[in-house]
Design a protein around this motif. Structure first.
Motif, PDB file in Angstrom:
ATOM      1  N   ASP A  41       0.660  -1.353  -0.071  1.00 39.67           N
ATOM      2  CA  ASP A  41       0.173  -0.103   0.094  1.00 39.67           C
ATOM      3  C   ASP A  41       0.687   1.356  -0.036  1.00 39.67           C
ATOM      4  O   ASP A  41       0.423   2.334  -0.233  1.00 39.67           O
ATOM      5  CB  ASP A  41      -0.845  -0.049   1.279  1.00 39.67           C
ATOM      6  CG  ASP A  41      -1.924  -1.210   1.394  1.00 39.67           C
ATOM      7  OD1 ASP A  41      -2.169  -1.701   0.243  1.00 39.67           O
ATOM      8  OD2 ASP A  41      -2.238  -1.276   2.405  1.00 39.67           O
ATOM      9  N   ALA A  42       2.100   1.158   0.140  1.00 40.94           N
ATOM     10  CA  ALA A  42       2.883   2.465   0.309  1.00 40.94           C
ATOM     11  C   ALA A  42       2.997   2.804  -0.831  1.00 40.94           C
ATOM     12  O   ALA A  42       2.897   2.390  -2.041  1.00 40.94           O
ATOM     13  CB  ALA A  42       4.428   1.854   0.556  1.00 40.94           C
ATOM     14  N   ILE A  47       8.387   3.952  -2.160  1.00 43.14           N
ATOM     15  CA  ILE A  47       9.126   2.837  -2.481  1.00 43.14           C
ATOM     16  C   ILE A  47      10.423   3.146  -3.309  1.00 43.14           C
ATOM     17  O   ILE A  47      11.288   2.663  -3.196  1.00 43.14           O
ATOM     18  CB  ILE A  47       8.229   1.774  -3.339  1.00 43.14           C
ATOM     19  CG1 ILE A  47       6.888   1.361  -2.316  1.00 43.14           C
ATOM     20  CG2 ILE A  47       8.831   0.904  -3.758  1.00 43.14           C
ATOM     21  CD1 ILE A  47       6.028   0.414  -2.917  1.00 43.14           C
ATOM     22  N   ALA A  48      10.257   4.215  -4.345  1.00 46.04           N
ATOM     23  CA  ALA A  48      11.324   4.491  -5.054  1.00 46.04           C
ATOM     24  C   ALA A  48      12.350   5.194  -4.140  1.00 46.04           C
ATOM     25  O   ALA A  48      13.690   4.738  -4.260  1.00 46.04           O
ATOM     26  CB  ALA A  48      10.813   5.560  -6.081  1.00 46.04           C
TER      27      ALA A  48
ATOM     28  N   LEU B 153      15.723  12.181   8.261  1.00 49.53           N
ATOM     29  CA  LEU B 153      14.515  11.317   8.235  1.00 49.53           C
ATOM     30  C   LEU B 153      14.719  10.222   7.197  1.00 49.53           C
ATOM     31  O   LEU B 153      15.585  10.273   6.205  1.00 49.53           O
ATOM     32  CB  LEU B 153      13.276  12.243   7.522  1.00 49.53           C
ATOM     33  CG  LEU B 153      12.565  13.346   8.400  1.00 49.53           C
ATOM     34  CD1 LEU B 153      11.441  13.960   7.327  1.00 49.53           C
ATOM     35  CD2 LEU B 153      11.892  12.622   9.380  1.00 49.53           C
ATOM     36  N   PRO B 154      14.051   9.170   7.437  1.00 51.12           N
ATOM     37  CA  PRO B 154      14.287   7.846   6.627  1.00 51.12           C
ATOM     38  C   PRO B 154      13.893   8.400   5.165  1.00 51.12           C
ATOM     39  O   PRO B 154      12.715   9.172   5.195  1.00 51.12           O
ATOM     40  CB  PRO B 154      13.512   7.105   7.182  1.00 51.12           C
ATOM     41  CG  PRO B 154      13.311   7.164   8.651  1.00 51.12           C
ATOM     42  CD  PRO B 154      13.377   8.719   8.845  1.00 51.12           C
ATOM     43  N   PRO B 155      14.138   8.106   4.169  1.00 46.39           N
ATOM     44  CA  PRO B 155      13.693   8.750   2.773  1.00 46.39           C
ATOM     45  C   PRO B 155      12.226   8.564   2.399  1.00 46.39           C
ATOM     46  O   PRO B 155      11.677   9.125   1.857  1.00 46.39           O
ATOM     47  CB  PRO B 155      14.643   7.836   1.851  1.00 46.39           C
ATOM     48  CG  PRO B 155      15.098   6.445   2.493  1.00 46.39           C
ATOM     49  CD  PRO B 155      15.157   6.918   4.154  1.00 46.39           C
ATOM     50  N   GLU B 156      11.824   7.412   3.052  1.00 41.83           N
ATOM     51  CA  GLU B 156      10.130   7.053   2.796  1.00 41.83           C
ATOM     52  C   GLU B 156       9.386   7.905   3.511  1.00 41.83           C
ATOM     53  O   GLU B 156       8.114   7.936   3.294  1.00 41.83           O
ATOM     54  CB  GLU B 156      10.081   5.531   2.833  1.00 41.83           C
ATOM     55  CG  GLU B 156      10.147   5.105   4.166  1.00 41.83           C
ATOM     56  CD  GLU B 156      11.530   4.596   4.667  1.00 41.83           C
ATOM     57  OE1 GLU B 156      12.474   5.099   4.017  1.00 41.83           O
ATOM     58  OE2 GLU B 156      11.629   3.929   5.686  1.00 41.83           O
TER      59      GLU B 156
END
Lengths: 307, 542
Positions: A41-42, A47-48, B153-156
């Motif tokens: 669902d992300a 995700i990239a 921050l974590p990239p996601e």
């Protein structure tokens, strides 16, 4: 002797390299960690960004070279779940696993070997049959079944012991019994077979004939000669100390390396999986090396061959 | 030996007391320590709700953090005052909120507008991203309120934050107890977005003082009824009562959340008296547990639907009549009764009653009509060629059994569906001629269709991103849905979207609503919420 050790060390390094390479290729080709760790669902951008941060957007050969180069510098990578170094993540789980596996190993050796010797010395008697019946049951019942039965009896019905977790020393008892039962059974059978073979040898009859007491014959002539196959099995057991409790750790919610491995594989947390495999392969290889060297100690004929 | 004389009634009373679990005895004098066994505490090994985008994250985050606009967990998930006591529209892009006064955070600080600004800051949420709508970056009209950038921050995180706040321009501090959320585009869903778990409020000072992002994320400081004492990833989370909680003294002294991956382990631990709650109980275990007269299983439907999606690029599924036939061949009631013991429902399409005014009354899932399904297949000229069904091994509860039932139902109308077991989502989504149908679930994170049908099947939704399905009209309507402030028009658009996605050009078909179950001793007076979140506040205990 030096050549003997050098060949085995070189073989060990090659084994570790093959294990790590195989795991690297299989894990990278069978699942995308970004999708598995972040869920389907992300958002595509998330995700990239995740893939880019961990270099997953590069060709696999580049990833492999980068990974291999990092290993050579002692860097085993970071967990993709929380960004912590994989080595420290694995290292903090090792003590919990060793508490189970080392205690279980003591149980296996402490029960399995004496039981095998005892059975061999009472061949075809009721003791032999009873020990072998127990041994057969011990290694045919899967550990998860035995674990559940023990929990149902000692936790749910009797409420004597915890059903899982790592709360106190009492939490160790059921997992260790579960882990130790199968190994003790295997050792009992191998030890019995080895002993029976040795006890039928002419030099045992010769030792008895020259008037040595039976106990001394067994101690001095039978046990050392029967030790080689038993040492081989114990060597395998020592080699699996790090990740030999995967099922038991899951059944008893034990926070060790085995559970970490299951979680890491299902998430394709590559650095963690590879660190564990590296440790497992190294332990197994080291254990085999020690067993090979022990052969020489136990059997003088082998020393003569390598001189 | 002389036995003391005990009347029969007294004896029964004494033995009855002995049977009461230890936590209940302690309740009269001091609050109990409660252990909750869960399958998973956190998938990401963190407790940051932007990083932990999962059902398990939702379950626990509301224990230690709260939103400005809360949801009625003991009712129908209707919005209600949380850390904000009132809110009003300034215009169609701006909401102003009055903050609750006298709220203490876990670190002893008073909760103020600064914490709201810090929670929605670039340093915590958005990084360097800018407001976007349907992929277009919008010009910023003002500066975000920022805190010192002490950590990476974590990239996601920023893309995830932008999913919930795609066009948030800035958070303005009007005064110590008043804030404004200003969007870059008109948006009628701002209040709904404020009620999601991703909009939880954390202490700005605690975030700034944490040595690293991970240090913050392992122990977020919020205002919730329980504060984090210790988190051991993959093992245990220990929370203590936050005695200065504005909503009343929490009823539990210490909450121990333990991770027990195996169902049998959770159930055995419950029956052995080690755990007071065992979560994630599959339906087939419910009768086993309730066979013990002292235990019950609570729970039920949550804002999540189990669906099956179609890849309309597959040769057999290009013709919408084949997909329509599949939707009419499913007897959903039988699935609910046989696999779920009737403990969930067949919903009215991809919508929930808490949508309130956006709910489309009278809408239903396609009716079970094998004759109609056969007719549609005949009209489409379907010759019985195989349709691949990529399946995970029980990623969802009852997933494999459900798939086997579906295949048989489809076979009954002449559809040749072949199951192919897959190990993970990468293999499910892999683009190849063998991608036909697969399982999925859709949630609604807030009370508007933008959070479900647009988010999941619109132009930026997973189904379109993975190239399984697209529809030009749906995409045009999605943009209008996100930006329109004309509520009757939005309602009509939603009805049309349901018609496109579920009937005319099926993107998916809804099977049933998801349900989750928690087992506990009957002696504990606690009610499961109609969501994954577990509510251990005073008004839901005793």
């Amino acid at each position: 002797m030096i050549r003997f050790v050098a060949i085995r060390v070189a073989r060990a390094c090659l084994t570790i390299l093959l294990v790590v390479t195989f795991a690297f290729v299989v894990l990278r080709l069978s699942g995308d960690p970004a999708l598995l760790i972040m869920s389907p669902d992300a958002p595509a951008e998330a995700i990239a960004a995740f893939r880019h941060a961990y270099g997953l957007d590069r060709p696999i050969w580049q990833q492999y070279l980068h990974y291999f180069g990092a290993i050579m510098h002692g860097d085993l990578g970071q967990s993709m779940r929380d960004g912590r170094p994989a080595l420290s993540l694995v290292a903090e789980r090792i003590p919990a696993t060793l508490v189970l596996t080392v205690t279980a190993l003591v149980l296996k050796v402490g029960i399995g070997i004496p039981a095998g010797i005892f059975a061999a010395l009472h061949r075809r008697g009721w003791i032999d049959r009873a020990v072998m019946a127990l041994a057969t049951a011990g290694f045919t019942v899967p550990s998860f079944v035995l674990g559940l039965v023990l929990v149902l009896v000692f936790s749910v019905q009797l409420r004597w012991l915890p059903s899982g977790g790592q709360e106190s020393w009492r939490s160790v008892i059921l997992p260790v019994i579960t882990l130790g039962a199968g190994g003790a059974a295997i050792l009992a059978r191998f030890t019995r077979s080895a002993m029976l073979e040795v006890l039928g040898q002419p030099y045992i009859r010769a030792a008895s004939a020259k008037g040595l007491p039976w106990g001394a014959v067994v101690r001095r002539h039978a046990l050392p000669n029967a030790a080689i196959p038993t040492v081989t099995i114990v060597g395998f057991m020592v080699g699996s100390l790090i990740a030999g409790a995967v099922v038991v750790e899951s059944v008893f919610s034990w926070p060790g390396v085995g559970r970490l491995l299951v979680i890491a594989v299902s998430n394709r947390d590559l650095a963690v999986v590879q660190t564990i495999l590296l440790l497992v392969a190294s332990t197994m290889v080291m254990s085999n090396l020690v067993v090979d060297l022990l052969y020489g100690v136990l059997d003088p004929r082998l020393r003569a061959v390598h001189k | 030996m002389i036995m003391p004389h005990l009347p029969r009634r007294a004896l029964l009373a004494v033995t009855g007391l002995a049977a009461i679990p230890r936590f209940a005895i302690g309740q009269s004098n001091e609050r109990p320590v409660i252990t909750v066994a869960v399958q998973k505490i956190s998938n990401s090994n963190t407790l940051d709700f932007l990083r932990e985008q999962s059902n398990v994250g939702t379950r626990l985050s509301t224990l230690f953090t709260e939103r400005l606009i809360d949801l009625d967990y003991q009712g129908q998930l209707k919005p209600k005052p949380g850390l904000a006591i009132a809110w009003r529209r300034i215009d169609d892009k701006t909401v102003e909120l009055d903050l609750r006064r006298g709220v203490k955070m876990h670190n002893g600080d008073e909760f103020t507008a600064l914490d709201v600004a810090a929670s929605f800051s670039p340093a915590r949420m958005f990084g360097d991203t800018r407001p976007t709508v349907q992929g277009k970056t919008l010009p910023l009209t003002g500066a975000m309120v920022t805190t010192a950038r002490t950590k990476v921050l974590p990239p996601e995180i920023p893309p995830v934050a932008r999913r919930f706040w795609p066009a948030l321009d800035r958070v303005e501090i009007v005064d110590k107890y008043t804030v404004r959320f200003a969007n870059a585009t008109p948006d009628v869903t701002l209040e709904g977005r404020l009620s999601t778990t991703s909009s939880g409020i954390i202490s700005g000072r605690a975030f700034d003082e944490a040595a690293s992002w991970l240090d913050y994320a392992r122990a977020p400081v919020g205002t919730g009824p329980y504060k984090i004492r210790e988190y051991r990833p993959d093992n245990m989370l220990i929370l203590d009562a936050h005695d200065e909680y504005w909503g009343g003294r929490p009823p539990i002294r210490t909450l121990r959340i333990v991770e027990v991956p195996e169902v049998s382990g959770r159930v055995n631990g419950l029956l052995a008296g080690e755990y007071q709650f065992a979560c994630d109980i599959p339906p087939d275990q419910i009768s086993q547990i309730e066979r013990n007269p002292g235990y019950e299983v609570q729970g039920g439907t949550i804002p999540n639907m189990r669906i099956t999606t179609f890849d309309k690029t597959h040769a057999q599924l290009r013709d919408p009549r084949v997909r329509q036939a599949m939707t009419h061949a499913i007897d959903r009631t039988t699935i609910v009764e046989s696999l779920w013991g009737g403990r969930t429902i067949v919903p009215a399409g991809l919508q929930w009653p808490f949508y309130d005014q956006m709910y489309v009354p009278g809408w239903t899932v396609p009716e079970f009509d094998p004759a109609k399904a056969r007719g549609l297949l005949k009209d489409a000229g379907y010759k019985g060629d195989p349709i691949p069904y990529r399946l995970l091994s029980n990623y969802y509860t009852n997933q494999v059994a459900n798939a086997q039932v579906l295949v048989e139902m489809w076979k009954g109308v002449g559809l040749n569906v072949e199951i192919g077991m897959k190990e993970n989502w990468t293999q499910i989504f892999e683009r190849s001629p063998t991608r036909g149908i697969h399982d999925w679930s859709n949630s609604a994170s807030f009370n508007d269709p933008v959070s479900s049908i647009v988010s999941q099947h619109g132009p930026n939704g997973e189904q379109q991103q993975y190239g399984e399905w697209t529809n030009a009209e749906m995409n045009t309507l999605s943009v209008e849905m996100e930006t329109s402030t004309d509520r009757p028009r939005r309602h009509a658009i939603f009805g049309r979207m349901l018609m496109i996605c579920e009937r005319e050009d099926p993107a998916y078909t809804v099977l049933h609503q998801t349900a989750t179950f928690t087992a506990k001793p009957k002696s504990i007076k606690w009610k499961a919420a109609p969501t994954f979140a577990m509510d251990f506040r005073a008004n839901n205990w005793g």
